[in-house]
Design a protein around this motif. Structure first.
Motif, short mmCIF file in Angstrom:
data_model
loop_
_atom_site.label_atom_id
_atom_site.label_comp_id
_atom_site.label_asym_id
_atom_site.label_seq_id
_atom_site.Cartn_x
_atom_site.Cartn_y
_atom_site.Cartn_z
N GLY A 84 -23.95 2.75 1.82
CA GLY A 84 -23.33 3.54 0.97
C GLY A 84 -22.18 2.73 0.67
O GLY A 84 -21.62 1.78 1.32
N TYR A 85 -21.28 3.20 -0.47
CA TYR A 85 -20.13 2.90 -0.77
C TYR A 85 -18.97 3.69 0.02
O TYR A 85 -19.28 4.63 0.16
N PHE A 86 -18.11 2.89 0.60
CA PHE A 86 -17.24 3.59 1.58
C PHE A 86 -15.91 3.20 0.82
O PHE A 86 -15.55 2.06 0.64
N SER A 87 -15.17 4.28 0.48
CA SER A 87 -13.83 4.12 0.01
C SER A 87 -12.76 4.06 0.79
O SER A 87 -12.61 4.86 1.83
N LEU A 88 -12.18 2.84 1.24
CA LEU A 88 -11.39 2.46 2.19
C LEU A 88 -10.04 2.03 1.75
O LEU A 88 -9.75 1.70 0.40
N ASN A 89 -9.05 2.28 2.52
CA ASN A 89 -7.63 1.86 2.22
C ASN A 89 -7.24 0.51 2.82
O ASN A 89 -6.78 0.30 3.82
N VAL A 90 -7.93 -0.52 1.87
CA VAL A 90 -7.68 -1.95 2.73
C VAL A 90 -7.26 -2.79 1.33
O VAL A 90 -7.15 -4.06 1.66
N PHE A 91 -6.74 -2.23 0.28
CA PHE A 91 -6.66 -2.92 -0.87
C PHE A 91 -5.37 -3.82 -0.64
O PHE A 91 -5.05 -4.98 -1.45
N ASP A 92 -4.38 -3.32 -0.06
CA ASP A 92 -2.90 -3.86 0.12
C ASP A 92 -2.83 -4.63 1.44
O ASP A 92 -1.86 -5.07 1.83
N GLY A 93 -4.31 -5.18 1.84
CA GLY A 93 -4.27 -5.95 3.11
C GLY A 93 -4.24 -4.86 4.26
O GLY A 93 -4.15 -5.75 5.55
N GLU A 94 -4.07 -3.76 4.30
CA GLU A 94 -4.22 -2.93 5.59
C GLU A 94 -5.47 -2.81 6.04
O GLU A 94 -6.76 -3.38 5.53
N GLU A 95 -5.62 -2.52 7.38
CA GLU A 95 -7.23 -2.29 8.04
C GLU A 95 -7.41 -0.94 7.98
O GLU A 95 -6.66 0.19 7.98
N ASP A 96 -8.92 -0.69 7.65
CA ASP A 96 -9.30 0.67 7.63
C ASP A 96 -10.66 0.68 8.48
O ASP A 96 -11.15 -0.34 8.55
N SER A 97 -11.20 1.89 8.66
CA SER A 97 -12.44 1.75 9.40
C SER A 97 -13.39 3.01 9.01
O SER A 97 -12.87 3.98 8.38
N ARG A 138 -11.03 -5.31 6.98
CA ARG A 138 -9.92 -5.92 6.15
C ARG A 138 -10.37 -6.93 5.10
O ARG A 138 -11.37 -7.33 4.98
N PHE A 139 -9.73 -6.54 3.98
CA PHE A 139 -10.42 -6.95 2.60
C PHE A 139 -9.62 -8.12 1.89
O PHE A 139 -8.40 -7.96 1.85
N TYR A 140 -10.27 -9.19 1.63
CA TYR A 140 -9.29 -10.17 0.70
C TYR A 140 -10.21 -10.38 -0.63
O TYR A 140 -11.55 -10.79 -0.67
N PRO A 141 -9.52 -9.88 -1.82
CA PRO A 141 -10.15 -9.84 -2.76
C PRO A 141 -10.54 -11.21 -3.28
O PRO A 141 -11.41 -11.42 -4.33
N ASP A 142 -9.62 -12.21 -3.26
CA ASP A 142 -9.82 -13.76 -3.54
C ASP A 142 -9.79 -14.50 -2.46
O ASP A 142 -8.93 -15.07 -2.25
#
Ligand code: HEM
Lengths: 412, 281
Positions: free
Chosen positions: A304-317, A330-334
């Motif tokens: 599924g799609y998991f909405s996470l708080n990672v867009f500003d470089g934070e870590e979420d689980s 952790r998320f890297y958009p580009d």
């Protein structure tokens, strides 16, 4: 001797409507509002556990604070008490002043009698003697002169006496100003009892129907009228724009159903959608990666799609339902990797990568950075990162408030 | 044009304000009337440089300068200096207000320049027609409050001489104490009304942006607290006759509330959604 109750009441009333009382009430409110800035407020604690830790560290202080409810000082009984006093004092003061003000503005006329003798003896006056045949003309010229300079000229009882006042209506300003307070306070009260609002997190493609249970955290709960309007939201597309990593624009496309009337709507920051007594506004955004968990044979187990708080470089689980794994993201958009350092070139989702750490009973069973379309093999299964969409934090406000947070667990 | 031209202008203003601060201090410490007369020849050019930067930013971005520390700093002292220039030209006796407004502006600009003088992208939250009303009235209010505290200061200085019965040609040039008293009160009322409009405009904006008119955010509470302090001051003067020295001292200290609202909350409290600085969505 009888105690003079009426007299005491009268004295109390006289004190209550006095300027001292207003000064005392305003000072008390000032102190209370100020205390809210110093005393840790409940809403600033992330969780009850965090609050309990603070409480254990300050047992006596926290006892006093809790007894007076100073940790939610803005809604504490003592604040409400002083607000009510303020309200009452305001009503009393205004109603007492109204006739005075109307007199001061000469709306209720009472022109002072001007006594020729008194005028002569006043050090600040000058008298002129004008021949009787010229007097009428001189007076009317003076009136014209004064009117031109925006004085109000009010004729007296006898035809050759008049009163000229500068800024005649200025006392009305006092009235309007103080009445506006009553309006604000009444409005505040109404809102407190009727407004309901909350934050809703939806992933692109997700829908929501009014359901109180879905609200995870309620920030403003109405005391009465606890009902949600029949509303449905389908989030179509979220288009943020970034300049130097700063969000400079946001367009959210959605379908909103309100009482069986479905309409396409666009929300932008500062431009909420309003339908009936409800408004929806855009708040924060984030990303919801699509993860699919498969067994060795390729059979899908969960996803599924998991909405996470990672867009500003934070870590979420997050966790897959009924599975013993905890997945840290952790998320890297580009995504870019240089000198063994991983970072993102911008906030535009051009080349999305995810740093994934999988834990089982606290032990790391997998850790690596994977791109969209890639998978991670561990413990005789695999998890793949197949897509990423935006989620949109929406604040929904009804005439009756809340913070709702739905994590994107919807199976596609 | 561009960054170099702008930084030339702003540094010019900063240097001039620094020189003026020194001249004003010297004039007041050594009672030099002639120095005070000279200040206007520096203040006007400094204000022109400052204003050029202010309006350049406004026209360049299309928004009232309020984006980030630098623009806020440029706007902060502007109204205060505008009032000071007017007083210098119209009511010579009240020039002493410069003693508060000029160093304050110098401090604001110094702080802003050290932060981020380049033009920043305009965050989506700031793109609202409420920005100009909200921020302009905030700056107007604080300009007026600054003047009020400046007047408070010269009231105290003059009153000290009067009390000690010191004849001073320097202080004799100031208006009579009741005139200063009345003028500082008027600026207080003016600031108070502008402050009220600022809070009202902010609330209306907040409704569309954050969903409610008032959410007891630290910046909101501090604004309310400092506004109430001024409201209380006005009531004390009007209904209980607290004028003169008492009023002067209150006005000198009431400015602290504003300083905390502006910097304290941003720098110390942090958990505010009302970022004067750069904010994400
Ligand atoms: C001392 C008081 C205040 C000052 C000096 C002030 C000044 C400002 C400034 C300079 C901005 C532009 C923001 C930026 O530079 O990023 C701003 C934004 C804003 N203000 Fe205020 N403000 C004050 C109080 C308030 C109050 C009391 C409210 C509401 C009840 C409010 C509501 C807002 C809103 C909604 C925004 C736009 C949102 C944002 O930038 O995140 N402000 N204000």
């Amino acid at each position: 001797m009888f105690y003079d109750v009426a007299g005491a009441l009268r004295r109390f009333y006289r004190f209550f409507r006095s300027a001292k009382m207003t000064a005392i009430i305003i000072s008390a409110l000032l102190l209370l509002f100020f205390s809210g800035l110093i005393i840790p407020q409940k809403i600033f604690f992330q969780s009850k556990a965090q609050y309990d830790v603070w409480k254990a560290g300050n047992p006596i202080l926290s006892w006093i604070i809790e007894a007076l409810r100073l940790n939610e000082v803005y809604v504490a009984p003592i604040t409400i008490f002083f607000m009510s006093l303020f309200f009452l004092n305001l009503i009393v003061v205004i109603s007492q002043r109204v006739p005075l003000i109307l007199k001061k503005a000469f709306i209720i006329k009472s022109i002072p009698l001007i006594d020729a003798e008194a005028v002569k003896n006043d050090a600040n006056t000058k008298s002129f003697i004008i021949p009787e045949d010229k007097a009428k003309e001189a007076l009317s010229k003076i009136k014209v002169f004064l009117r031109k300079r925006l004085w109000s000229v009010i004729d007296g009882d006898s035809s050759n006496a008049f009163l000229a006042v500068k800024n005649r209506y200025s006392p009305i300003g006092f009235l309007f100003f103080h009445l506006s307070f009553l309006l604000c306070l009444t409005g505040g009260l109404l809102v407190m009892y009727t407004r309901f609002s909350g934050e809703l997190i939806l992933t692109e493609g997700q829908e929501f129907y009014a359901d109180l249970r879905a609200f995870r955290k309620i920030t403003r709960d109405p005391k009465i009228f606890k009902a949600l309007p029949p509303v449905g939201i389908f989030l179509e597309k979220v288009v943020p724009r970034y300049e130097r990593d700063k969000a400079t624009d946001l367009t959210v496309r959605m379908k909103v159903r309100y009482e069986n009337d479905v309409k396409d709507e666009i929300i932008k920051i500062n431009e909420p959608v309003t339908r009936g007594a409800m408004s929806i506004m855009a708040q924060n955004i984030g990303v919801s990666p699509l993860f699919v968990l498969r067994a060795d044979d390729g059979k899908e187990i969960a996803g599924g799609y998991f909405s996470l708080n990672v867009f500003d470089g934070e870590e979420d689980s997050f966790e897959f339902e009924n599975m013993p794994y905890k997945l840290h993201v952790r998320f890297y958009p580009d995504y870019e990797k240089k000198n063994n350092k991983e970072y993102t070139l911008s906030k535009d989702i051009k080349n999305p990568f995810i740093h994934l750490t999988i834990l089982q009973e606290g032990l790391v069973v997998y850790e690596n950075t994977i791109g969209k379309g890639q998978g991670a093999k561990f413990d005789s299964m695999s998890v793949s990162f197949e897509d990423v969409r935006y989620w949109q934090g929406l604040k929904r406000e009804f005439a009756v408030q809340d913070k709702l947070n739905i994590s994107g667990q919807r199976r596609i | 044009m561009g960054d170099n031209f702008e930084s030339l202008l702003i540094w010019g203003a900063v240097y001039l304000y620094a020189v003026i601060t020194i001249l004003l201090l010297t004039a007041f410490i050594f009672n030099k009337e002639r120095l005070l007369n000279f200040v206007i020849y520096l203040l006007v050019p400094a204000f022109i440089l400052h204003s050029t930067v202010f309006f350049m930013r406004w026209s360049m971005t299309g928004y009232f300068p309020a984006n980030g520390e630098y623009e806020n700093a440029v706007a902060e002292g502007w109204f205060g200096i505008l009032f000071t220039v007017i007083l210098f030209l119209w009511k010579k006796g009240l020039r002493g207000v410069g003693l508060v407004t000029v160093p304050a502006t110098l401090f604001f600009l110094g702080y802003g320049i050290m932060k981020n003088p380049e033009v920043l992208p305009h965050g989506a939250a700031l793109k609202s027609s409420w920005l100009v009303i909200h921020v302009m009235f905030a700056q107007l209010a604080y300009g007026a409050y600054l003047i009020a505290s400046g007047l408070g200061l010269i009231y105290i200085l003059k009153d000290n001489k009067v009390r000690k019965k010191i004849e001073s040609t320097f202080y004799n040039k100031f208006p009579a104490l009741p005139v200063i008293d009345e003028t500082m009160f008027r600026f207080t009322v003016f600031g108070f009304i502008a402050d009220a409009i600022m809070i009202a405009a902010g609330s209306i904006w907040a409704k569309d942006l954050w969903g409610s008119y008032w959410s007891w955010d630290p910046v909101e509470v501090w604004s309310l607290v400092s506004w109430l302090i001024y409201g209380l001051t006005i009531h004390l003067k009007v209904t209980m006759g607290w004028g003169g020295r008492r009023l002067a001292w209150i006005l000198i200290f009431a400015v602290l509330g504003i300083v905390i609202t502006y910097w304290g909350v941003d720098i110390i409290v942090r958990n505010t959604q009302h970022a004067f600085t750069v904010s994400a969505l």
